[in-house]
Design an enzyme around this catalytic site. Structure first.
Site, PDB file in Angstrom:
ATOM      1  N   THR A 160       0.856  -1.198   0.000  1.00  0.00           N
ATOM      2  CA  THR A 160       0.000   0.000   0.000  1.00  0.00           C
ATOM      3  C   THR A 160       0.889   1.244   0.000  1.00  0.00           C
ATOM      4  O   THR A 160       0.676   2.183  -0.788  1.00  0.00           O
ATOM      5  CB  THR A 160      -0.929   0.003   1.237  1.00  0.00           C
ATOM      6  OG1 THR A 160      -1.695  -1.193   1.222  1.00  0.00           O
ATOM      7  CG2 THR A 160      -1.832   1.217   1.272  1.00  0.00           C
TER       8      THR A 160
ATOM      9  N   GLN B  62       1.051  -9.640  -5.913  1.00  0.00           N
ATOM     10  CA  GLN B  62       0.549 -11.016  -6.017  1.00  0.00           C
ATOM     11  C   GLN B  62       1.367 -11.849  -7.006  1.00  0.00           C
ATOM     12  O   GLN B  62       1.092 -13.036  -7.180  1.00  0.00           O
ATOM     13  CB  GLN B  62      -0.932 -11.024  -6.435  1.00  0.00           C
ATOM     14  CG  GLN B  62      -1.886 -10.449  -5.405  1.00  0.00           C
ATOM     15  CD  GLN B  62      -2.026 -11.316  -4.154  1.00  0.00           C
ATOM     16  OE1 GLN B  62      -1.606 -12.468  -4.104  1.00  0.00           O
ATOM     17  NE2 GLN B  62      -2.635 -10.755  -3.117  1.00  0.00           N
TER      18      GLN B  62
ATOM     19  N   SER C 140       4.882  -6.639  -1.232  1.00  0.00           N
ATOM     20  CA  SER C 140       4.650  -6.796   0.214  1.00  0.00           C
ATOM     21  C   SER C 140       5.249  -8.125   0.641  1.00  0.00           C
ATOM     22  O   SER C 140       4.908  -9.161   0.060  1.00  0.00           O
ATOM     23  CB  SER C 140       3.144  -6.853   0.510  1.00  0.00           C
ATOM     24  OG  SER C 140       2.736  -5.744   1.238  1.00  0.00           O
TER      25      SER C 140
ATOM     26  N   HIS D 160       4.853  -9.903   3.366  1.00  0.00           N
ATOM     27  CA  HIS D 160       4.015 -10.897   4.072  1.00  0.00           C
ATOM     28  C   HIS D 160       3.258 -11.806   3.104  1.00  0.00           C
ATOM     29  O   HIS D 160       2.655 -12.794   3.516  1.00  0.00           O
ATOM     30  CB  HIS D 160       3.054 -10.217   5.052  1.00  0.00           C
ATOM     31  CG  HIS D 160       1.946  -9.437   4.418  1.00  0.00           C
ATOM     32  ND1 HIS D 160       0.709  -9.971   4.183  1.00  0.00           N
ATOM     33  CD2 HIS D 160       1.890  -8.157   3.977  1.00  0.00           C
ATOM     34  CE1 HIS D 160      -0.062  -9.052   3.633  1.00  0.00           C
ATOM     35  NE2 HIS D 160       0.635  -7.939   3.496  1.00  0.00           N
TER      36      HIS D 160
ATOM     37  N   THR E 285      14.000   5.704  10.671  1.00  0.00           N
ATOM     38  CA  THR E 285      14.937   4.636  11.029  1.00  0.00           C
ATOM     39  C   THR E 285      14.599   3.364  10.260  1.00  0.00           C
ATOM     40  O   THR E 285      13.472   2.871  10.360  1.00  0.00           O
ATOM     41  CB  THR E 285      14.851   4.355  12.550  1.00  0.00           C
ATOM     42  OG1 THR E 285      15.135   5.567  13.243  1.00  0.00           O
ATOM     43  CG2 THR E 285      15.819   3.262  12.972  1.00  0.00           C
TER      44      THR E 285
ATOM     45  N   CYS F 125      -8.694  -6.630   2.159  1.00  0.00           N
ATOM     46  CA  CYS F 125      -8.660  -5.186   2.394  1.00  0.00           C
ATOM     47  C   CYS F 125     -10.034  -4.548   2.207  1.00  0.00           C
ATOM     48  O   CYS F 125     -10.245  -3.416   2.555  1.00  0.00           O
ATOM     49  CB  CYS F 125      -7.680  -4.519   1.438  1.00  0.00           C
ATOM     50  SG  CYS F 125      -6.244  -5.502   1.135  1.00  0.00           S
TER      51      CYS F 125
HETATM   52  N1  PMP Z   1      -1.575  -4.780  -4.022  1.00  0.00           N
HETATM   53  C1  PMP Z   1      -2.034  -6.027  -4.156  1.00  0.00           C
HETATM   54  C2  PMP Z   1      -2.148  -6.606  -5.537  1.00  0.00           C
HETATM   55  C3  PMP Z   1      -2.394  -6.771  -3.028  1.00  0.00           C
HETATM   56  O1  PMP Z   1      -2.871  -8.011  -3.179  1.00  0.00           O
HETATM   57  C4  PMP Z   1      -2.267  -6.178  -1.744  1.00  0.00           C
HETATM   58  C5  PMP Z   1      -2.677  -6.928  -0.507  1.00  0.00           C
HETATM   59  N2  PMP Z   1      -3.971  -7.471  -0.554  1.00  0.00           N
HETATM   60  C6  PMP Z   1      -1.770  -4.868  -1.670  1.00  0.00           C
HETATM   61  C7  PMP Z   1      -1.435  -4.206  -2.827  1.00  0.00           C
HETATM   62  C8  PMP Z   1      -1.612  -4.185  -0.359  1.00  0.00           C
HETATM   63  O2  PMP Z   1      -0.618  -4.815   0.423  1.00  0.00           O
HETATM   64  P1  PMP Z   1      -0.433  -4.444   1.951  1.00  0.00           P
HETATM   65  O3  PMP Z   1      -1.774  -4.627   2.589  1.00  0.00           O
HETATM   66  O4  PMP Z   1       0.574  -5.413   2.444  1.00  0.00           O
HETATM   67  O5  PMP Z   1       0.005  -3.030   2.013  1.00  0.00           O
END
Ligand code: PMP
Length: 381
Positions: free
Chosen positions: A70, A179, A197, A199, A234, A320
């Site tokens: 994001t 993704q 991302s 995670h 930081t 989200c």
């Molecule tokens: N872009 C895409 C294509 C995603 O799948 C996601 C997470 N669902 C995000 C952006 C946002 O990632 P994050 O919530 O880790 O900021």
């Protein structure tokens, strides 16, 4: 537990957690400090950045750490918009972006930037002719998601880049590759900027990356003590060390993993498509890791919670935007019912055949029960 929401987030790998743990305990200094402990932390961070840049085949100075995709998307779109506004105020995005991209676009629109939404084919691929026709003298940026988070549609990023650059080589190309990483091969030579991302690839939450080619002019969106830092503050040394490990492990063996996941996907698809109120939303261009379906008769929340009773965890459009209709399914099928009844089954190489067999058994039970109740509402009383 059967976890089938890997596209929302992944469990952290113990190897990655180990790197995080060691770095947290052994590298306590602030990498911005001048003393030895700071220098040690800075060195660890630099070696993680070197490793990441080598894995991606880019320059170390082209990697920026963020809190997640994001933030990376915000840095890319707002940063490029602000730094290039003398050249133009027009940005093109697809209709199959992550909601964070649309949030940023509406912010930029309020500031006077113009956003065009490029059409796609009925299978969800960007319509090349429409992209060409939407490009103008004032276009500064095109942003197209490499793999859509809801439907899993994979875009031909290399071809899209060629089209953009042929029309106007000064237009920057950003791709949200969140993704794509860890599922398919990504090539950063195909883009000028890319968001990730960690995670999503068995790394910790709270760390993301922005790749920005050195030639791209981008303004910071955060301001802090250092004037030259595009992302001041930081640095999260331990998260950065963990990110390097997660990327190294995450991009290994992709085709072997994909073949296995495709088999699981086909098994689910073959069975659920026999049910009369189920439609498959993923298209022929969707990667097998994401299978999106609509249960036309059943509210997704009801289905998800009923499956939870069996310790099975699924997604509804994106984590989200839970509760809302799926913007991607709506964009593709223009069908409100279909877009408001979506379930996303997202698979991993960690998923087992036994898990899918059990998932399908429970799916049948829950589906039949809820469908019966929908058709015979008086039985509720
Ligand atoms: N872009 C895409 C294509 C995603 O799948 C996601 C997470 N669902 C995000 C952006 C946002 O990632 P994050 O919530 O880790 O900021």
């Amino acid at each position: 537990m059967i976890y089938l929401d890997y596209s929302a987030t992944t469990p952290i790998s113990y190897d990655v957690l180990d790197s995080f743990d060691k770095a947290s305990k052994e590298f306590i200094g602030n990498p911005n400090s001048l003393h030895g402990l700071g220098v040690k932390s800075r060195e660890l961070m630099n070696s993680a950045t070197k490793q990441i840049s080598e894995l991606f085949g880019v320059n170390e100075s082209e990697i920026f750490y963020t809190s997640g995709a994001t933030e990376s998307n915000n840095m890319a779109l707002i940063g490029v918009a602000f730094a290039n506004q003398k050249r133009g105020n027009h940005i093109i995005v697809s209709k199959l972006e992550h909601p964070s991209i649309y949030g940023i676009c509406s912010y930029l629109e309020k500031l006077g930037f113009e956003i065009s939404y490029v059409n796609h084919t009925e299978d969800g691929l960007v319509d090349f002719e429409d992209l060409k026709s939407k490009m103008r003298e004032s276009t500064i940026l095109v942003s197209i998601c490499a793999v859509n988070s809801e439907l899993g549609v994979r875009q031909p990023i290399k071809t899209i880049r060629q089209i953009i650059k042929k029309e106007n080589p000064n237009v920057y190309f950003h791709s949200d590759m969140t993704q794509a990483l860890g599922k398919i091969a990504v090539n950063l030579k195909d883009v000028d900027l890319a968001s990730f991302s960690i995670h999503k690839i068995y790394g910790p939450k709270g760390i993301g990356l922005l790749y920005k080619n050195n030639m791209v002019k981008m303004a910071p969106i955060l301001y802090g003590s250092s004037k030259k830092d595009l992302r001041p503050g930081t640095p999260a040394v331990a998260l950065i060390a963990a990110a390097a490990k997660a990327i190294r492990l995450g991009i290994q063996d992709l085709s072997r993993k994909e073949i296995f996941i495709r088999k699981l996907n086909e098994k689910i698809r073959d069975e659920v498509s026999l049910l009369d109120q189920v439609v498959i939303n993923s298209t022929q261009y969707s990667i097998p890791h994401i299978l999106n379906i609509s249960l036309l008769n059943i509210k997704p929340e009801t289905f998800i919670h009923a499956m939870e009773e069996y310790d099975i965890y699924l997604g509804t459009n994106t984590a989200c935007s839970s509760g809302e209709i799926s913007s991607s399914v709506m964009a593709l099928y223009n069908d409100k019912k279909r877009a408001s009844t979506t379930i996303r089954i997202s698979l991993s190489y960690l998923t087992t055949t036994e898990e899918i067999t059990r998932f399908l058994n429970c799916f049948q039970i829950v589906y039949k029960k809820l469908n019966y109740l929908m058709e015979n509402p008086t039985d509720y009383e």
